[in-house]
Design an enzyme around this catalytic site. Structure first.
Site, PDB file in Angstrom:
ATOM      1  N   GLU A 246       2.330  -1.834  -5.825  1.00  0.00           N
ATOM      2  CA  GLU A 246       2.639  -2.877  -6.839  1.00  0.00           C
ATOM      3  C   GLU A 246       1.985  -4.203  -6.451  1.00  0.00           C
ATOM      4  O   GLU A 246       1.466  -4.921  -7.316  1.00  0.00           O
ATOM      5  CB  GLU A 246       4.158  -3.053  -6.972  1.00  0.00           C
TER       6      GLU A 246
ATOM      7  N   THR B  86       8.822  -6.647  -7.699  1.00  0.00           N
ATOM      8  CA  THR B  86      10.056  -6.387  -8.458  1.00  0.00           C
ATOM      9  C   THR B  86      11.166  -5.746  -7.626  1.00  0.00           C
ATOM     10  O   THR B  86      12.312  -5.717  -8.058  1.00  0.00           O
ATOM     11  CB  THR B  86       9.757  -5.435  -9.636  1.00  0.00           C
TER      12      THR B  86
ATOM     13  N   SER C 119      13.748   5.662  -7.674  1.00  0.00           N
ATOM     14  CA  SER C 119      12.852   6.792  -7.948  1.00  0.00           C
ATOM     15  C   SER C 119      13.448   8.132  -7.504  1.00  0.00           C
ATOM     16  O   SER C 119      12.753   9.149  -7.511  1.00  0.00           O
ATOM     17  CB  SER C 119      11.495   6.552  -7.272  1.00  0.00           C
TER      18      SER C 119
END
Ligand code: SF4
Length: 320
Positions: free
Chosen positions: A134, A173, A276
């Site tokens: 990310e 995030t 996840s």
């Protein structure tokens, strides 16, 4: 196995496991396979979970780290939930790939913030972890050097901006809410005019999962976080439990990874799962405890979640 099992209270964190961004990313791969047949190519693990990735592989998804590994094809090429640098879709366009973007909309929001700051001429700081996909994707939204990565409070103290009066920060995030607040406090003290995101960059799912862990961690003898070692939000959940004072905080991928010797004598255990990690793995871990203990499960709820993200247009009718 003893005839009488010792009692064990399981405090199950809620929310836990899949977030809306992960759910959407997996759905994109599954619908692409349904609609266009195998293979579909996925750049990077669609989400950081081996169980999920192996399941999609079995259905015909081919995971690659670089577009160079993909032959010329009309089949879909999917970008993972973590987002990609601008150069990646550009390179895919040169090769006329059929692109499907599974980047979480909350990661895209951070990308847009970076672009707006850049257009306004601001010097940009990204708070995040080096090497995470990310972070690579967010830094890759702008030319090299436009964003400075800060990982720690020490980095924030040492940072020497070129434009101290024209500074903005964005964040990954999936960070620790508390660690990030400490880094932001240092930046705000050193650079009072630093521009913050309008709405937190740490996403709702990260925040809620950490909050649930904080509520449970102080009340248990051990906390198990189900998630992958390369999953940032799962690693943070383990750290949050440890810092909240939980004597044993373990990250496990699934039941087979549990080191039972670390759990001797426990009476109460907390269980959560990273964004996840699928619920089936939580059930597997609870079943493993139930084999050894007489378990009582109590759910501890920190927040209700009802967020759902739209699918890319090319797949929307396939979902109906
Ligand atoms: S953890 Fe947050 S940012 Fe990441 S995919 Fe889930 S909702 Fe999106």
């Amino acid at each position: 196995m003893p005839a009488t099992k010792p009692p064990l209270d399981i405090l199950l964190c809620s929310p836990r496991g899949f977030c809306a961004g992960v759910d959407r990313a997996i759905q994109i791969v599954e619908l692409a396979l349904e609609r266009f047949g195998a293979p579909v190519y996925v750049r990077h693990e669609i989400v950081h979970n081996r169980y999920v990735v192996d399941g999609l592989k079995a259905k015909g998804a081919v995971f690659v780290e670089s577009l160079d590994e993909i032959p010329d094809t009309d089949q879909p090429v999917i970008f993972s939930a973590h987002g990609v640098a601008k150069a990646v879709p550009a390179a895919a366009a040169v090769r006329h790939f059929f692109q499907l973007d599974a980047t979480c909309p909350l990661v895209t929001k951070v990308h847009r913030e970076a672009e707006i700051h850049f257009r306004k001429g601001r010097e940009i700081v990204l708070i995040g972890h080096a090497g995470h996909p990310e972070v690579e994707g967010t830094m890759g939204q702008l030319p090299t050097g436009a964003i400075t990565l800060i990982e720690t409070e020490a980095d924030a103290r040492a940072f020497q901006p070129k434009s101290p009066d024209n500074l903005a920060f964005i964040t990954q995030t999936t960070l620790s809410v508390d660690d990030t607040a400490a880094i932001v406090a240092i930046l705000a003290e050193r650079f009072p005019s630093v521009v913050a995101p309008h709405k937190e960059d740490i996403c709702y799912a990260t925040t809620n999962r950490q909050e649930a862990v904080k509520r449970v961690a102080r009340a248990v003898d051990a906390m198990l976080v189900i998630g992958a070692p390369n999953s940032s939000n799962s690693q943070r959940l383990r750290e949050v439990a440890e810092r909240a004072g939980c004597p044993v905080a373990l990250l496990v991928q699934r039941a087979a990874d549990i080191d039972w010797s670390r759990l001797e004598g426990i009476r109460r255990v907390g269980i959560t799962a990273g964004a996840s990690a699928p619920e089936v793995l939580v059930e597997e871990v609870i079943d493993a405890f139930a084999e050894r203990y007489d378990v009582k499960v109590e759910v501890v709820t920190a927040a209700e979640e009802a967020i759902v993200f739209n699918l890319p247009r090319a797949l929307r009718d396939a979902a109906e």
